[in-house]
Design a protein around this motif. Structure first.
Motif, PDB file in Angstrom:
ATOM      1  N   ALA A  86       0.810  -1.219   0.000  1.00 11.21           N
ATOM      2  CA  ALA A  86       0.000   0.000   0.000  1.00 11.21           C
ATOM      3  C   ALA A  86       0.845   1.272   0.000  1.00 11.21           C
ATOM      4  N   SER A  87       2.183   1.141   0.055  1.00 12.44           N
ATOM      5  CA  SER A  87       2.989   2.358   0.227  1.00 12.44           C
ATOM      6  C   SER A  87       3.446   2.949  -1.104  1.00 12.44           C
ATOM      7  N   GLY A  88       3.853   4.227  -1.035  1.00 15.96           N
ATOM      8  CA  GLY A  88       4.275   4.966  -2.232  1.00 15.96           C
ATOM      9  C   GLY A  88       5.774   5.209  -2.230  1.00 15.96           C
ATOM     10  N   PRO A  89       6.291   5.882  -3.313  1.00 17.37           N
ATOM     11  CA  PRO A  89       7.739   6.032  -3.483  1.00 17.37           C
ATOM     12  C   PRO A  89       8.421   6.863  -2.399  1.00 17.37           C
ATOM     13  N   ASP A  90       7.638   7.626  -1.637  1.00 15.78           N
ATOM     14  CA  ASP A  90       8.267   8.420  -0.579  1.00 15.78           C
ATOM     15  C   ASP A  90       8.395   7.615   0.717  1.00 15.78           C
ATOM     16  N   TYR A 124       8.163   0.871   0.095  1.00 16.52           N
ATOM     17  CA  TYR A 124       7.770   0.813  -1.320  1.00 16.52           C
ATOM     18  C   TYR A 124       8.632  -0.207  -2.074  1.00 16.52           C
ATOM     19  N   GLY A 125       7.985  -1.077  -2.869  1.00 17.73           N
ATOM     20  CA  GLY A 125       8.750  -2.094  -3.581  1.00 17.73           C
ATOM     21  C   GLY A 125       8.023  -2.600  -4.821  1.00 17.73           C
ATOM     22  N   ILE A 126       8.526  -3.699  -5.343  1.00 16.00           N
ATOM     23  CA  ILE A 126       8.014  -4.242  -6.600  1.00 16.00           C
ATOM     24  C   ILE A 126       6.517  -4.531  -6.520  1.00 16.00           C
ATOM     25  N   LEU A 127       6.090  -5.160  -5.420  1.00 17.70           N
ATOM     26  CA  LEU A 127       4.664  -5.508  -5.312  1.00 17.70           C
ATOM     27  C   LEU A 127       3.776  -4.263  -5.210  1.00 17.70           C
ATOM     28  N   SER A 128       4.301  -3.181  -4.596  1.00 13.77           N
ATOM     29  CA  SER A 128       3.516  -1.926  -4.543  1.00 13.77           C
ATOM     30  C   SER A 128       3.236  -1.461  -5.960  1.00 13.77           C
ATOM     31  N   LEU A 139      11.246   6.190  -7.865  1.00 12.05           N
ATOM     32  CA  LEU A 139      10.394   6.429  -9.042  1.00 12.05           C
ATOM     33  C   LEU A 139       8.932   6.128  -8.712  1.00 12.05           C
ATOM     34  N   SER A 140       8.053   7.040  -9.138  1.00  8.54           N
ATOM     35  CA  SER A 140       6.615   6.811  -8.947  1.00  8.54           C
ATOM     36  C   SER A 140       6.141   5.807 -10.000  1.00  8.54           C
TER      37      SER A 140
END
Ligand code: SAM
Length: 288
Positions: free
Chosen positions: A147-151, A155-159, A256-257
């Motif tokens: 559920a997390s974002g690039p900030d 944050y990872g591949i599955l996100s 990266l977003s």
């Protein structure tokens, strides 16, 4: 007679939910519409299955442990709403399994075995058009990562893969004491609501996935070092494509977003959507 349940088996990731309050909250969080068919992965001793049967028109439950299948089949023998399938979900052809029984969309509700949760997620992501929603119990860290974002540091591949196809949120967290036996980790309910179309054009999706995997390949390396020698004819083309996308090659992949990954994926494939993306407002514009 089926006798007592066998003791929980570690190799099948068996941590059975015993907290009725949590079970009820999962069914509420799933938001099952009347008559909607439900796929349950890993029904275990049937605690969730019983509640799902009350909320759904039909429940198809896939269980790998044959001893549990025997128990469940006996319990639900007279219940037309529930069908127990004896199978490893990772070997299932989901189209065949589901569409032969009821038309899409199906809802997925599962307290997943944590040792195979990423593999199950990839299996479901590949067949997203089959589903109206997924409500999944996962290890808390995995749910938060998705559920997390690039900030955020998780944050990872599955996100990236999940957010390309779904709106994602963590509904609530669950303590180890809600299970028997208690797992060593905390858990969380993750909800994925499939979008009518991917959030961004990425061109060929296997290419996009390779690009994202390579970009996250080594978190200490720059994007340039992760991608060099791959994805473009030569270094000059790679650099000019990154420049054209406005992406500094010195950045780390995890900054990266999703939109930047999509932009880069299309550009590296020479995809016309890349040109279009410059003018199309982001579907995420305005979201917090
Ligand atoms: N739904 C039950 C509950 O909430 O109490 C059981 C959840 S337990 C965490 C995971 C279940 O998935 C177990 O019943 C286990 O046997 C089953 N399972 C493990 N691997 C599986 C697989 N590859 N295919 C289908 N079921 C599997």
């Amino acid at each position: 007679m089926t006798g007592p349940f066998p003791p929980p088996r570690k190799r099948f990731g068996q941590n059975f939910l015993t907290d009725q309050n949590v079970l009820t909250r999962i069914v509420t969080a799933a938001g099952i519409r009347s008559g909607e068919p439900v796929l349950e992965i890993g029904p275990g001793r049937g605690a969730l299955t019983r509640l799902l049967a009350g909320a759904a028109g039909r429940v198809v439950a896939v269980e790998v442990d044959r001893d549990l299948v025997r128990h469940l089949s006996a319990e639900f023998a007279g219940d037309e709403r529930v069908e127990i399938i004896s199978a490893d979900v990772l070997g299932c052809d989901l189209d065949q399994l589901l569409l032969g029984r009821a038309p899409a969309p199906w809802r997925v509700v599962a307290n997943l075995p944590y040792n195979i949760s990423s593999q199950v997620l990839f299996l479901l992501l590949d067949r997203m058009p089959l589903f109206s929603g997924l409500t999944l119990m996962l290890q808390k860290e995995v749910a938060e990562r998705i559920a997390s974002g690039p900030d955020e540091k998780e944050y990872g591949i599955l996100s990236v893969f999940c957010q390309l196809h779904c709106d994602v949120d963590v509904a609530f967290t669950v303590k180890p004491g809600s299970f028997h036996p208690a797992p060593k980790v905390h858990s969380a309910i993750l909800r994925l609501r499939p979008l009518p179309a991917p959030r961004f054009h990425v061109g060929d999706e296997p290419f996009f996935r390779r690009l994202v995997k390579a970009s996250f390949g080594n978190r200490r390396k720059t994007l340039w070092n992760c991608l060099k020698g791959q994805f473009a004819a030569d270094d000059v083309q790679l650099r000019s494509t990154l420049d054209h996308c406005g992406i500094d090659p010195g950045r780390r992949g995890e900054t990266l977003s999703l939109e930047e990954f999509a932009r880069l994926s299309c550009a590296l494939q020479g995809n016309p959507f890349f040109q279009a993306l410059d003018n199309v407002p982001s579907p995420l514009a305005g979201e917090g």
